[in-house]
Design a protein around this motif. Structure first.
Motif, PDB file in Angstrom:
ATOM      1  N   LEU A 137      17.542   6.758   8.383  1.00  0.00           N
ATOM      2  CA  LEU A 137      18.758   5.965   8.549  1.00  0.00           C
ATOM      3  C   LEU A 137      19.943   6.647   7.884  1.00  0.00           C
ATOM      4  O   LEU A 137      21.052   6.687   8.443  1.00  0.00           O
ATOM      5  CB  LEU A 137      18.555   4.563   7.962  1.00  0.00           C
ATOM      6  CG  LEU A 137      19.755   3.621   8.027  1.00  0.00           C
ATOM      7  CD1 LEU A 137      20.194   3.398   9.471  1.00  0.00           C
ATOM      8  CD2 LEU A 137      19.429   2.290   7.346  1.00  0.00           C
ATOM      9  N   GLN A 138      19.719   7.214   6.706  1.00  0.00           N
ATOM     10  CA  GLN A 138      20.805   7.938   6.029  1.00  0.00           C
ATOM     11  C   GLN A 138      21.288   9.090   6.894  1.00  0.00           C
ATOM     12  O   GLN A 138      22.514   9.298   7.061  1.00  0.00           O
ATOM     13  CB  GLN A 138      20.307   8.466   4.679  1.00  0.00           C
ATOM     14  CG  GLN A 138      20.010   7.380   3.648  1.00  0.00           C
ATOM     15  CD  GLN A 138      19.311   7.935   2.415  1.00  0.00           C
ATOM     16  OE1 GLN A 138      19.028   9.133   2.323  1.00  0.00           O
ATOM     17  NE2 GLN A 138      19.002   7.051   1.467  1.00  0.00           N
TER      18      GLN A 138
ATOM     19  N   GLU B 244      16.611  -2.534  -0.115  1.00  0.00           N
ATOM     20  CA  GLU B 244      17.437  -1.373   0.235  1.00  0.00           C
ATOM     21  C   GLU B 244      18.798  -1.846   0.728  1.00  0.00           C
ATOM     22  O   GLU B 244      18.906  -2.897   1.358  1.00  0.00           O
ATOM     23  CB  GLU B 244      16.798  -0.555   1.362  1.00  0.00           C
ATOM     24  CG  GLU B 244      15.404  -0.060   1.083  1.00  0.00           C
ATOM     25  CD  GLU B 244      14.822   0.671   2.300  1.00  0.00           C
ATOM     26  OE1 GLU B 244      15.557   0.778   3.320  1.00  0.00           O
ATOM     27  OE2 GLU B 244      13.667   1.110   2.237  1.00  0.00           O
ATOM     28  N   ALA B 245      19.812  -1.046   0.454  1.00  0.00           N
ATOM     29  CA  ALA B 245      21.128  -1.264   1.058  1.00  0.00           C
ATOM     30  C   ALA B 245      21.761   0.100   1.293  1.00  0.00           C
ATOM     31  O   ALA B 245      21.578   1.026   0.494  1.00  0.00           O
ATOM     32  CB  ALA B 245      22.017  -2.118   0.163  1.00  0.00           C
TER      33      ALA B 245
ATOM     34  N   ARG C 218      10.082   4.930   2.920  1.00  0.00           N
ATOM     35  CA  ARG C 218      10.931   6.005   2.401  1.00  0.00           C
ATOM     36  C   ARG C 218      11.409   6.904   3.539  1.00  0.00           C
ATOM     37  O   ARG C 218      12.583   7.299   3.579  1.00  0.00           O
ATOM     38  CB  ARG C 218      10.145   6.811   1.372  1.00  0.00           C
ATOM     39  CG  ARG C 218      10.964   7.889   0.676  1.00  0.00           C
ATOM     40  CD  ARG C 218      10.109   8.666  -0.319  1.00  0.00           C
ATOM     41  NE  ARG C 218       9.519   7.776  -1.322  1.00  0.00           N
ATOM     42  CZ  ARG C 218       8.602   8.164  -2.207  1.00  0.00           C
ATOM     43  NH1 ARG C 218       8.152   9.424  -2.200  1.00  0.00           N
ATOM     44  NH2 ARG C 218       8.130   7.314  -3.095  1.00  0.00           N
ATOM     45  N   GLU C 219      10.520   7.206   4.474  1.00  0.00           N
ATOM     46  CA  GLU C 219      10.911   8.040   5.616  1.00  0.00           C
ATOM     47  C   GLU C 219      11.949   7.323   6.483  1.00  0.00           C
ATOM     48  O   GLU C 219      12.906   7.938   6.964  1.00  0.00           O
ATOM     49  CB  GLU C 219       9.670   8.381   6.447  1.00  0.00           C
ATOM     50  CG  GLU C 219       8.737   9.377   5.777  1.00  0.00           C
ATOM     51  CD  GLU C 219       7.529   9.698   6.657  1.00  0.00           C
ATOM     52  OE1 GLU C 219       7.538   9.314   7.848  1.00  0.00           O
ATOM     53  OE2 GLU C 219       6.582  10.334   6.144  1.00  0.00           O
TER      54      GLU C 219
ATOM     55  N   ALA D 129       0.837  -1.207   0.000  1.00  0.00           N
ATOM     56  CA  ALA D 129       0.000   0.000   0.000  1.00  0.00           C
ATOM     57  C   ALA D 129       0.867   1.251   0.000  1.00  0.00           C
ATOM     58  O   ALA D 129       2.034   1.233   0.408  1.00  0.00           O
ATOM     59  CB  ALA D 129      -0.920  -0.006   1.219  1.00  0.00           C
ATOM     60  N   LEU D 130       0.265   2.362  -0.434  1.00  0.00           N
ATOM     61  CA  LEU D 130       1.000   3.623  -0.537  1.00  0.00           C
ATOM     62  C   LEU D 130       1.536   4.073   0.816  1.00  0.00           C
ATOM     63  O   LEU D 130       2.668   4.557   0.905  1.00  0.00           O
ATOM     64  CB  LEU D 130       0.084   4.701  -1.129  1.00  0.00           C
ATOM     65  CG  LEU D 130       0.702   6.097  -1.258  1.00  0.00           C
ATOM     66  CD1 LEU D 130       1.932   6.068  -2.153  1.00  0.00           C
ATOM     67  CD2 LEU D 130      -0.339   7.081  -1.803  1.00  0.00           C
ATOM     68  N   ASP D 131       0.763   3.931   1.890  1.00  0.00           N
ATOM     69  CA  ASP D 131       1.230   4.393   3.187  1.00  0.00           C
ATOM     70  C   ASP D 131       2.443   3.580   3.665  1.00  0.00           C
ATOM     71  O   ASP D 131       3.331   4.108   4.337  1.00  0.00           O
ATOM     72  CB  ASP D 131       0.104   4.334   4.225  1.00  0.00           C
ATOM     73  CG  ASP D 131      -0.446   2.933   4.413  1.00  0.00           C
ATOM     74  OD1 ASP D 131      -0.320   2.106   3.492  1.00  0.00           O
ATOM     75  OD2 ASP D 131      -1.014   2.670   5.497  1.00  0.00           O
ATOM     76  N   GLN D 132       2.505   2.290   3.269  1.00  0.00           N
ATOM     77  CA  GLN D 132       3.678   1.478   3.619  1.00  0.00           C
ATOM     78  C   GLN D 132       4.919   1.982   2.884  1.00  0.00           C
ATOM     79  O   GLN D 132       6.013   2.038   3.452  1.00  0.00           O
ATOM     80  CB  GLN D 132       3.434   0.006   3.254  1.00  0.00           C
ATOM     81  CG  GLN D 132       2.368  -0.688   4.086  1.00  0.00           C
ATOM     82  CD  GLN D 132       2.116  -2.095   3.582  1.00  0.00           C
ATOM     83  OE1 GLN D 132       1.431  -2.299   2.573  1.00  0.00           O
ATOM     84  NE2 GLN D 132       2.664  -3.076   4.275  1.00  0.00           N
TER      85      GLN D 132
END
Length: 462
Positions: free
Chosen positions: A31-32, A95-96, A25-26, A17-20
């Motif tokens: 983390l970055q 992701e990495a 992304r947040e 879903a979009l909210d996931q």
């Protein structure tokens, strides 16, 4: 012949879903930022192109695995070890993140080269973030924008206009992944052939599982390390053959020669400067390029056709020996040609590996014998015929005569073919005599590895 090297990757997976996606992304951005604040070093962030609602499936798992392999190789090339790393194949998308003690500008240039160098790279999204938090872009370094996955237009423009539908994008992703998978399957076959040849024992004058043969600077581990280092290059040779599929056959060799030099450097790094597989790089580089060309052109595959293509690639190659410039330093191959008229590996390639094709039935005529025994008989067959420049370089023409005559005598003896123990004992004695004379039939060993590889391409028998 190649059908078992094809694979269709599943696109099935959990709809997200979009909210996931927004939450993921947040979390990634957080983390970055944490890594930038904690380490004050360059950060590399990897995500994948994943259109539609499914962000993790078999195809994307493979793409992520290849991206990580390429980044690991890049870090080795840059001589840098990640300070911290996060590998996260999440349902919301792979992701990495790597924290790296390297200049961000240097890393960005290197990742752009990486992005432009693989059929899968367009499916990777690699961001380089400087220690001050600045996201580096391609345009800062005068690199053109990334092209669309489907067409040559700007990828961002195509995405904004939704120029291409999901089905078209999925089909292109599948095609690219299948291409790389095929190339890697061929490269794995070459690797296995090189290792099997190296481990086969006993081999007269050659490194094997029992002795180092006539070599004081290498052993079985050297050959295994070299084969491991060369495996990715053989995949690149296949891809190079695909990329040059529409070029005239006479132009292919010039295009893959630089890749051959890269492979040699990787071999020397892996072996601390020992030449374990220079001849094999030449032979298998040509064979892999031929296979790639056949794949791209949808040609019917056979060992005969592969060898015919290699011959076409290398026509005129031995003439280079005859017209070698007098002002250049004389190579070992040129010296042996001028002194004895031997064409070595060049001549074998230009003939389309005629010795291998002529004797290939040695491995297929007697299915009751152990395969290792068949390989040893094949090696003797090659040694009996091959004008092996490795032997001549070490022992002159007298050394070549010794090797050929001894091999022929063993082939003519019935017990060599009928009694495995007698074959083992005869080869052990032959090995001792080659070691005493400092003779190593490395050219025949390369041809044996090629024979093993060709045999592995044959359809399995019931």
């Amino acid at each position: 012949m190649f059908s078992r090297f094809f694979k269709t990757f599943s696109l099935q997976g959990q709809e997200i879903a979009l909210d996931q996606l927004l939450a993921a992304r947040e979390a990634r951005a957080s983390l970055q930022q944490q890594c930038l604040e904690k380490y004050r070093r360059t950060v590399l962030s990897l995500t994948l192109l994943a259109v539609g609602g499914v962000k993790k499936n078999e195809l994307l798992d493979y793409v992520f695995e290849k991206a990580l392999q390429n980044l690991t190789a890049l870090f080795t090339e840059l001589n840098v070890q990640p300070t911290e790393s996060f590998i996260r194949p999440l349902p919301t998308g792979h992701e990495a993140l790597f924290v790296l003690p390297v200049d961000a500008t240097l890393l960005k240039r290197a990742t752009v080269r990486l992005e432009d160098g693989s059929p899968l790279a367009r499916l990777w999204d690699i961001d380089v973030i400087a220690a001050d938090g600045r996201l580096l872009s391609r345009t800062e370094f005068d690199f053109p924008p990334r092209p669309c996955l489907i067409c040559s237009d700007d990828a961002k423009a195509c995405a904004r206009s939704r120029k291409h539908g999901f089905e078209e994008i999925y089909a292109e992703m599948q095609r690219r992944v299948q291409t790389v998978y095929f190339a890697e399957q061929i490269a794995d076959g070459v690797y296995r052939a090189l290792v099997r040849e190296a481990r086969l024992s006993p081999k007269p004058g050659l490194v094997d599982s029992l002795t180092n043969g006539a070599h004081k600077d290498m052993n079985l581990h050297t050959f295994e390390q070299s084969a491991t280092a060369l495996r990715p290059f053989f995949a690149r040779f296949v891809l190079a053959g695909m990329a040059s599929a529409k070029l005239p056959e006479s132009e292919v060799l010039a295009g893959i020669r630089p890749l051959g030099l890269e492979a040699e450097k990787a071999m020397f790094r892996a072996t601390a400067g020992v030449n374990a597989h220079k001849g094999a790089i030449f032979a298998f580089g040509l064979v892999c390029a031929a296979i790639g060309r056949m794949y791209a052109n949808h040609d019917e595959a056979s060992v005969e056709r592969i060898c015919r293509l290699v011959s076409a690639f290398t026509q005129g190659l031995t003439a280079e020996l005859a017209h070698y410039p007098a002002h250049l330093a004389e190579t070992a191959g040129v010296k042996l040609y001028r002194e004895f008229g031997l064409t070595g590996a060049r001549g074998e390639a230009e003939s389309g590996f005629a010795i291998v094709r002529r004797n290939f039935t040695v491995l297929t005529s007697n299915q009751t014998e152990s395969f290792d025994n068949q390989l040893l008989i094949m090696l003797l067959t090659l040694m009996a015929e091959n004008q092996d420049t490795n032997v001549v370089h070490r022992g002159g023409m007298a050394g070549l005569t010794f090797v050929q005559q001894r091999a022929r005598a063993l082939l003519e003896a019935q017990k060599t073919h009928q009694n495995p123990t007698a074959l083992y004992d005869a080869l052990t004695a032959f090995d001792a005599d080659c070691i005493e004379r400092n003779l190593s039939p490395g050219g025949s060993a390369d041809l044996l590895a090629l024979t093993i590889f060709f045999h592995s391409l044959q359809p399995a028998r019931d």
